[in-house]
Design a protein around this motif. Structure first.
Motif, PDB file in Angstrom:
ATOM      1  N   ALA A   4       7.932  14.599  -8.144  1.00 59.07           N
ATOM      2  CA  ALA A   4       8.529  13.437  -7.330  1.00 59.07           C
ATOM      3  C   ALA A   4       8.547  13.866  -5.696  1.00 59.07           C
ATOM      4  CB  ALA A   4      10.348  13.496  -7.430  1.00 59.07           C
ATOM      5  N   CYS A   5       8.594  15.182  -5.472  1.00 58.17           N
ATOM      6  CA  CYS A   5       8.335  15.670  -4.086  1.00 58.17           C
ATOM      7  C   CYS A   5       6.715  15.292  -3.463  1.00 58.17           C
ATOM      8  CB  CYS A   5       8.409  16.867  -3.838  1.00 58.17           C
ATOM      9  SG  CYS A   5      10.162  17.568  -4.096  1.00 58.17           S
ATOM     10  N   VAL A   7       4.910  12.977  -4.840  1.00 60.93           N
ATOM     11  CA  VAL A   7       4.650  11.420  -4.655  1.00 60.93           C
ATOM     12  C   VAL A   7       5.072  11.131  -3.356  1.00 60.93           C
ATOM     13  CG1 VAL A   7       5.202   9.319  -5.771  1.00 60.93           C
ATOM     14  CG2 VAL A   7       4.304  11.276  -7.230  1.00 60.93           C
ATOM     15  N   SER A   8       6.264  11.464  -3.037  1.00 59.47           N
ATOM     16  CA  SER A   8       7.068  10.981  -1.857  1.00 59.47           C
ATOM     17  C   SER A   8       6.234  11.290  -0.663  1.00 59.47           C
ATOM     18  CB  SER A   8       8.353  11.597  -1.848  1.00 59.47           C
ATOM     19  OG  SER A   8       9.121  11.043  -3.012  1.00 59.47           O
ATOM     20  N   LEU A  11       2.969   9.214  -0.453  1.00 64.47           N
ATOM     21  CA  LEU A  11       3.400   7.763   0.150  1.00 64.47           C
ATOM     22  C   LEU A  11       3.596   7.846   1.627  1.00 64.47           C
ATOM     23  CD1 LEU A  11       5.743   6.487  -2.887  1.00 64.47           C
ATOM     24  CD2 LEU A  11       3.443   5.754  -2.526  1.00 64.47           C
ATOM     25  N   ALA A  12       4.344   8.841   2.072  1.00 62.74           N
ATOM     26  CA  ALA A  12       4.903   8.966   3.334  1.00 62.74           C
ATOM     27  C   ALA A  12       3.591   9.104   4.258  1.00 62.74           C
ATOM     28  CB  ALA A  12       5.680  10.106   3.658  1.00 62.74           C
ATOM     29  N   LYS A  25      10.875   2.405   5.647  1.00 68.30           N
ATOM     30  CA  LYS A  25      10.002   3.173   4.925  1.00 68.30           C
ATOM     31  C   LYS A  25      10.708   4.324   4.104  1.00 68.30           C
ATOM     32  CE  LYS A  25       5.485   5.599   5.087  1.00 68.30           C
ATOM     33  NZ  LYS A  25       4.340   5.692   6.069  1.00 68.30           N
ATOM     34  N   PRO A  26      11.531   5.150   5.120  1.00 68.40           N
ATOM     35  CA  PRO A  26      12.098   6.432   4.602  1.00 68.40           C
ATOM     36  C   PRO A  26      13.547   6.124   3.513  1.00 68.40           C
ATOM     37  CG  PRO A  26      12.693   6.372   6.955  1.00 68.40           C
ATOM     38  CD  PRO A  26      11.657   5.094   6.614  1.00 68.40           C
ATOM     39  N   ILE A  30      10.030   4.252   0.104  1.00 69.53           N
ATOM     40  CA  ILE A  30       9.355   5.363  -0.255  1.00 69.53           C
ATOM     41  C   ILE A  30      10.209   5.801  -1.676  1.00 69.53           C
ATOM     42  CG2 ILE A  30       9.059   8.056   0.010  1.00 69.53           C
ATOM     43  CD1 ILE A  30       8.138   7.216   2.707  1.00 69.53           C
ATOM     44  N   PRO A  31      11.780   5.769  -1.422  1.00 73.22           N
ATOM     45  CA  PRO A  31      12.486   6.203  -2.682  1.00 73.22           C
ATOM     46  C   PRO A  31      12.391   5.270  -3.786  1.00 73.22           C
ATOM     47  CG  PRO A  31      13.944   6.185  -0.544  1.00 73.22           C
ATOM     48  CD  PRO A  31      12.456   5.808  -0.077  1.00 73.22           C
ATOM     49  N   SER A  34       8.584   5.977  -5.373  1.00 75.15           N
ATOM     50  CA  SER A  34       8.428   7.061  -5.845  1.00 75.15           C
ATOM     51  C   SER A  34       9.321   7.206  -7.036  1.00 75.15           C
ATOM     52  CB  SER A  34       8.849   8.069  -4.715  1.00 75.15           C
ATOM     53  OG  SER A  34      10.288   7.925  -4.436  1.00 75.15           O
ATOM     54  N   THR A  35      10.546   6.721  -7.123  1.00 73.77           N
ATOM     55  CA  THR A  35      11.201   6.603  -8.523  1.00 73.77           C
ATOM     56  C   THR A  35      10.676   5.837  -9.516  1.00 73.77           C
ATOM     57  OG1 THR A  35      13.250   6.781  -6.957  1.00 73.77           O
ATOM     58  CG2 THR A  35      13.578   5.840  -9.302  1.00 73.77           C
TER      59      THR A  35
END
Length: 241
Positions: A4-5, A7-8, A11-12, A25-26, A30-31, A34-35
């Protein structure tokens, strides 16, 4: 968690959006993605093999039977100390809780004893070898003893994360001893949680004093072992004025 970290983070860094959408975005984009990515990976890729492994572990424990009570107690209590609240810990705990419905109360006693040992034992180590620990670690050790008494293994996680090669084997050794003693003393426990406080409930534990002895012996083994193998703190370098 690592997936998860990363992937986030990916994406960032890689996801380029118009200026008007950057604020979203944040907090949304992104959530959301990523989820979605991690959730699908867990369901279609990671979940099946993990579920298979846990099922095999539970089947193995179930096939141990009560005839091998000492071995079963050692395995259950030891598993509770391997990852301190992780999947191996939870597999042993779920197995023990499941047996409560069939009126088999010894596995629960072994699992809970094993779950209390790591945090209490590491807390004892910070007392027995105080000079080897920083002030913050000694404070965390005191809190760990309280958490361990409440059947919360996670009190030992900060120490295990910092020094897993030494901490985890010491915890497993203490847990295995506690589980063996629980079996030898023929201790049963009808409550699925509560730590040492279940001793205040009439009839919850059949041999309350011996249960404390088992938990204390396992915790002491963990504490002494880690106090011995823990390396000394390096002296702080003093910078000349």
């Amino acid at each position: 968690g690592f997936l998860a970290c990363y992937v986030s983070l990916f994406l960032a860094k890689k996801l380029q959006l118009p200026v008007t959408l950057e604020t979203l975005k944040p907090i949304l984009i992104i959530p959301l993605f990523s989820t979605l990515i991690v959730g699908l990976a867990m369901y279609y890729v990671i979940g099946a093999p993990v579920a298979y492994v846990l099922t095999q572990m539970e089947t193995f424990l179930a096939n141990m039977g009560t005839a091998n009570a000492v071995i079963l107690g050692m395995i259950l209590a030891g598993m509770m100390c391997v990852d301190l609240g992780g999947p191996i810990n939870k597999a042993a705990y779920a197995f023990a809780v499941g047996l409560l419905t069939s009126e088999s109360y010894f596995p629960m006693a072994a699992a809970m004893a094993g779950g209390m040992v790591p945090a209490i034992g590491i807390g004892l180590a910070t007392i027995l070898a105080a000079k080897k620990f920083t002030e913050n670690e000694r404070s965390a050790g005191k809190a760990a003893v309280v958490l361990g008494a409440c059947f919360i293994s996670e009190g030992a996680i900060p120490f295990a994360a910092k020094d897993p090669v030494r901490v985890i084997p010491c915890c497993i050794a203490g847990g295995v001893l506690a589980g063996a003693l629980v079996a030898l003393f023929n201790i049963t426990l009808v409550a699925p949680h509560g730590g040492v406080f279940v001793l205040l409930i009439p009839g919850a534990v059949n041999h309350a004093l011996m249960y404390l002895v088992a938990i204390g012996a396992g915790s002491l083994l963990t504490g002494v072992a880690y106090a011995l193998v823990k390396p000394k703190q390096l002296p702080e370098l003093k910078v000349a004025a």
